[in-house]
Design a protein around this motif. Sequence first.
Motif, PDB file in Angstrom:
ATOM      1  N   ASN A  27       0.815  -1.215   0.000  1.00 46.00           N
ATOM      2  CA  ASN A  27       0.000   0.000   0.000  1.00 46.00           C
ATOM      3  C   ASN A  27       0.849   1.266   0.000  1.00 46.00           C
ATOM      4  O   ASN A  27       1.874   1.337   0.673  1.00 46.00           O
ATOM      5  CB  ASN A  27      -0.913   0.022   1.229  1.00 46.00           C
ATOM      6  N   ASP A  28       0.360   2.273  -0.714  1.00 46.93           N
ATOM      7  CA  ASP A  28       1.002   3.582  -0.722  1.00 46.93           C
ATOM      8  C   ASP A  28       0.756   4.270   0.616  1.00 46.93           C
ATOM      9  O   ASP A  28      -0.196   3.943   1.341  1.00 46.93           O
ATOM     10  CB  ASP A  28       0.443   4.423  -1.867  1.00 46.93           C
ATOM     11  N   GLU A  29       1.619   5.202   0.942  1.00 46.48           N
ATOM     12  CA  GLU A  29       1.423   6.005   2.150  1.00 46.48           C
ATOM     13  C   GLU A  29       0.217   6.908   1.953  1.00 46.48           C
ATOM     14  O   GLU A  29      -0.109   7.244   0.824  1.00 46.48           O
ATOM     15  CB  GLU A  29       2.674   6.846   2.409  1.00 46.48           C
ATOM     16  N   PRO A  30      -0.499   7.288   2.968  1.00 43.59           N
ATOM     17  CA  PRO A  30      -0.204   7.092   4.385  1.00 43.59           C
ATOM     18  C   PRO A  30      -0.900   5.882   5.006  1.00 43.59           C
ATOM     19  O   PRO A  30      -0.937   5.766   6.212  1.00 43.59           O
ATOM     20  CB  PRO A  30      -0.740   8.379   5.008  1.00 43.59           C
ATOM     21  N   ARG A  31      -1.428   4.980   4.199  1.00 44.83           N
ATOM     22  CA  ARG A  31      -2.147   3.833   4.762  1.00 44.83           C
ATOM     23  C   ARG A  31      -1.295   3.137   5.820  1.00 44.83           C
ATOM     24  O   ARG A  31      -0.118   2.890   5.606  1.00 44.83           O
ATOM     25  CB  ARG A  31      -2.532   2.863   3.653  1.00 44.83           C
ATOM     26  N   TYR A  32      -1.888   2.815   6.960  1.00 43.26           N
ATOM     27  CA  TYR A  32      -1.140   2.261   8.092  1.00 43.26           C
ATOM     28  C   TYR A  32      -0.658   0.833   7.847  1.00 43.26           C
ATOM     29  O   TYR A  32       0.280   0.378   8.480  1.00 43.26           O
ATOM     30  CB  TYR A  32      -1.944   2.349   9.394  1.00 43.26           C
ATOM     31  N   THR A  33      -1.311   0.112   6.935  1.00 42.57           N
ATOM     32  CA  THR A  33      -0.839  -1.213   6.555  1.00 42.57           C
ATOM     33  C   THR A  33       0.073  -1.064   5.348  1.00 42.57           C
ATOM     34  O   THR A  33      -0.372  -0.684   4.276  1.00 42.57           O
ATOM     35  CB  THR A  33      -2.013  -2.144   6.215  1.00 42.57           C
ATOM     36  N   GLU A  34       1.361  -1.365   5.539  1.00 51.98           N
ATOM     37  CA  GLU A  34       2.323  -1.256   4.441  1.00 51.98           C
ATOM     38  C   GLU A  34       2.246  -2.477   3.523  1.00 51.98           C
ATOM     39  O   GLU A  34       2.201  -2.349   2.304  1.00 51.98           O
ATOM     40  CB  GLU A  34       3.733  -1.117   5.001  1.00 51.98           C
ATOM     41  N   ILE A  35       2.226  -3.679   4.135  1.00 53.16           N
ATOM     42  CA  ILE A  35       2.197  -4.930   3.374  1.00 53.16           C
ATOM     43  C   ILE A  35       1.098  -5.825   3.940  1.00 53.16           C
ATOM     44  O   ILE A  35       0.972  -5.982   5.147  1.00 53.16           O
ATOM     45  CB  ILE A  35       3.551  -5.668   3.451  1.00 53.16           C
ATOM     46  N   TYR A  36       0.319  -6.395   3.033  1.00 47.23           N
ATOM     47  CA  TYR A  36      -0.745  -7.318   3.416  1.00 47.23           C
ATOM     48  C   TYR A  36      -0.578  -8.554   2.538  1.00 47.23           C
ATOM     49  O   TYR A  36      -0.857  -8.509   1.335  1.00 47.23           O
ATOM     50  CB  TYR A  36      -2.120  -6.676   3.194  1.00 47.23           C
ATOM     51  N   ALA A  37      -0.073  -9.632   3.117  1.00 39.86           N
ATOM     52  CA  ALA A  37       0.169 -10.858   2.361  1.00 39.86           C
ATOM     53  C   ALA A  37      -0.907 -11.886   2.685  1.00 39.86           C
ATOM     54  O   ALA A  37      -1.143 -12.193   3.855  1.00 39.86           O
ATOM     55  CB  ALA A  37       1.552 -11.413   2.677  1.00 39.86           C
ATOM     56  N   ASP A  38      -1.550 -12.386   1.652  1.00 41.94           N
ATOM     57  CA  ASP A  38      -2.559 -13.434   1.780  1.00 41.94           C
ATOM     58  C   ASP A  38      -1.910 -14.782   1.526  1.00 41.94           C
ATOM     59  O   ASP A  38      -1.201 -14.951   0.526  1.00 41.94           O
ATOM     60  CB  ASP A  38      -3.663 -13.264   0.724  1.00 41.94           C
ATOM     61  N   ILE A  39      -2.176 -15.741   2.395  1.00 44.91           N
ATOM     62  CA  ILE A  39      -1.752 -17.107   2.123  1.00 44.91           C
ATOM     63  C   ILE A  39      -2.796 -17.691   1.174  1.00 44.91           C
ATOM     64  O   ILE A  39      -3.997 -17.647   1.461  1.00 44.91           O
ATOM     65  CB  ILE A  39      -1.665 -17.943   3.421  1.00 44.91           C
ATOM     66  N   THR A  40      -2.332 -18.185   0.029  1.00 45.39           N
ATOM     67  CA  THR A  40      -3.223 -18.680  -1.025  1.00 45.39           C
ATOM     68  C   THR A  40      -2.634 -19.932  -1.658  1.00 45.39           C
ATOM     69  O   THR A  40      -1.461 -20.244  -1.451  1.00 45.39           O
ATOM     70  CB  THR A  40      -3.390 -17.634  -2.157  1.00 45.39           C
ATOM     71  N   THR A  41      -3.436 -20.593  -2.455  1.00 45.44           N
ATOM     72  CA  THR A  41      -2.884 -21.621  -3.330  1.00 45.44           C
ATOM     73  C   THR A  41      -2.060 -20.906  -4.396  1.00 45.44           C
ATOM     74  O   THR A  41      -2.212 -19.693  -4.598  1.00 45.44           O
ATOM     75  CB  THR A  41      -4.003 -22.433  -3.999  1.00 45.44           C
ATOM     76  N   PRO A  42      -1.179 -21.626  -5.096  1.00 44.63           N
ATOM     77  CA  PRO A  42      -0.422 -20.971  -6.167  1.00 44.63           C
ATOM     78  C   PRO A  42      -1.362 -20.319  -7.188  1.00 44.63           C
ATOM     79  O   PRO A  42      -2.427 -20.848  -7.508  1.00 44.63           O
ATOM     80  CB  PRO A  42       0.380 -22.114  -6.778  1.00 44.63           C
ATOM     81  N   VAL A  43      -0.925 -19.177  -7.672  1.00 48.54           N
ATOM     82  CA  VAL A  43      -1.718 -18.373  -8.600  1.00 48.54           C
ATOM     83  C   VAL A  43      -1.833 -19.072  -9.951  1.00 48.54           C
ATOM     84  O   VAL A  43      -0.872 -19.683 -10.424  1.00 48.54           O
ATOM     85  CB  VAL A  43      -1.047 -16.990  -8.769  1.00 48.54           C
ATOM     86  N   GLU A  44      -3.012 -18.957 -10.553  1.00 41.38           N
ATOM     87  CA  GLU A  44      -3.224 -19.457 -11.913  1.00 41.38           C
ATOM     88  C   GLU A  44      -3.421 -18.261 -12.827  1.00 41.38           C
ATOM     89  O   GLU A  44      -4.218 -17.368 -12.529  1.00 41.38           O
ATOM     90  CB  GLU A  44      -4.446 -20.374 -11.969  1.00 41.38           C
ATOM     91  N   PHE A  45      -2.682 -18.256 -13.938  1.00 40.43           N
ATOM     92  CA  PHE A  45      -2.776 -17.181 -14.921  1.00 40.43           C
ATOM     93  C   PHE A  45      -3.482 -17.719 -16.158  1.00 40.43           C
ATOM     94  O   PHE A  45      -3.087 -18.748 -16.695  1.00 40.43           O
ATOM     95  CB  PHE A  45      -1.378 -16.691 -15.314  1.00 40.43           C
ATOM     96  N   SER A  46      -4.527 -17.025 -16.603  1.00 41.42           N
ATOM     97  CA  SER A  46      -5.258 -17.426 -17.796  1.00 41.42           C
ATOM     98  C   SER A  46      -5.684 -16.162 -18.526  1.00 41.42           C
ATOM     99  O   SER A  46      -6.507 -15.390 -18.012  1.00 41.42           O
ATOM    100  CB  SER A  46      -6.476 -18.253 -17.399  1.00 41.42           C
ATOM    101  N   ASP A  47      -5.116 -15.941 -19.712  1.00 43.37           N
ATOM    102  CA  ASP A  47      -5.374 -14.717 -20.470  1.00 43.37           C
ATOM    103  C   ASP A  47      -5.113 -13.521 -19.558  1.00 43.37           C
ATOM    104  O   ASP A  47      -4.028 -13.390 -19.041  1.00 43.37           O
ATOM    105  CB  ASP A  47      -6.785 -14.702 -21.054  1.00 43.37           C
ATOM    106  N   ASP A  48      -6.107 -12.706 -19.342  1.00 38.61           N
ATOM    107  CA  ASP A  48      -5.936 -11.538 -18.483  1.00 38.61           C
ATOM    108  C   ASP A  48      -6.710 -11.695 -17.182  1.00 38.61           C
ATOM    109  O   ASP A  48      -7.336 -10.756 -16.684  1.00 38.61           O
ATOM    110  CB  ASP A  48      -6.339 -10.261 -19.224  1.00 38.61           C
ATOM    111  N   VAL A  49      -6.658 -12.910 -16.623  1.00 42.78           N
ATOM    112  CA  VAL A  49      -7.296 -13.203 -15.343  1.00 42.78           C
ATOM    113  C   VAL A  49      -6.290 -13.934 -14.458  1.00 42.78           C
ATOM    114  O   VAL A  49      -5.597 -14.838 -14.903  1.00 42.78           O
ATOM    115  CB  VAL A  49      -8.563 -14.076 -15.515  1.00 42.78           C
TER     116      VAL A  49
END
Length: 164
Positions: free
Chosen positions: A70-92
């Motif tokens: 997140n850009d400043e001044p948001r108080y959360t700098e990094i928000y990491a989600d635990i997920t399954t590995p990402v799947e890329f398909s076209d533009d999704v």
Amino acid sequence: MRDVRVVYRKFDEKLHWHQWMRFLGEDEYGVWLGAPAGSVSQRGDEPTITQEQAHVQLFPQDKWFTAIFNDEPRYTEIYADITTPVEFSDDVVTMIDLDLDVIKRRDGTVFVDDEDEFAEHQVQYGYPADVIATAQQTCDWLVRAVSTDEPFLTVYKTYLDKIR
């Protein structure tokens, strides 16, 4: 810049967070997408939420997390989600959200959120043992990495500059 649809689902395939983002680039850490201030996101079919600050998101290949910076001044700098590995398909880009979140505040504080939800969903959705173990290992690694390793230190700032 091309637009990419980001779609998080829960383990039962129910729609979770989703939004459109702009493709910013790809490097050794993964694919980087960005959303300028004023962009919208939505959880399921709830009303949309307008983001006050710009943010960029990392979608690593073959890893069990995604990360928002997140850009400043948001108080959360990094928000990491635990997920399954990402799947890329076209533009999704799609993945399954596994509940656990590693959050780094601007003051350097790091904590894990939604451990109760992770425990509850293990039973409710019947997470397989290997999914539970990998999610927990990834979470444990991220708790350290968000304060000590790239791309969590400076790399992401280059992408934030692009989306501003």
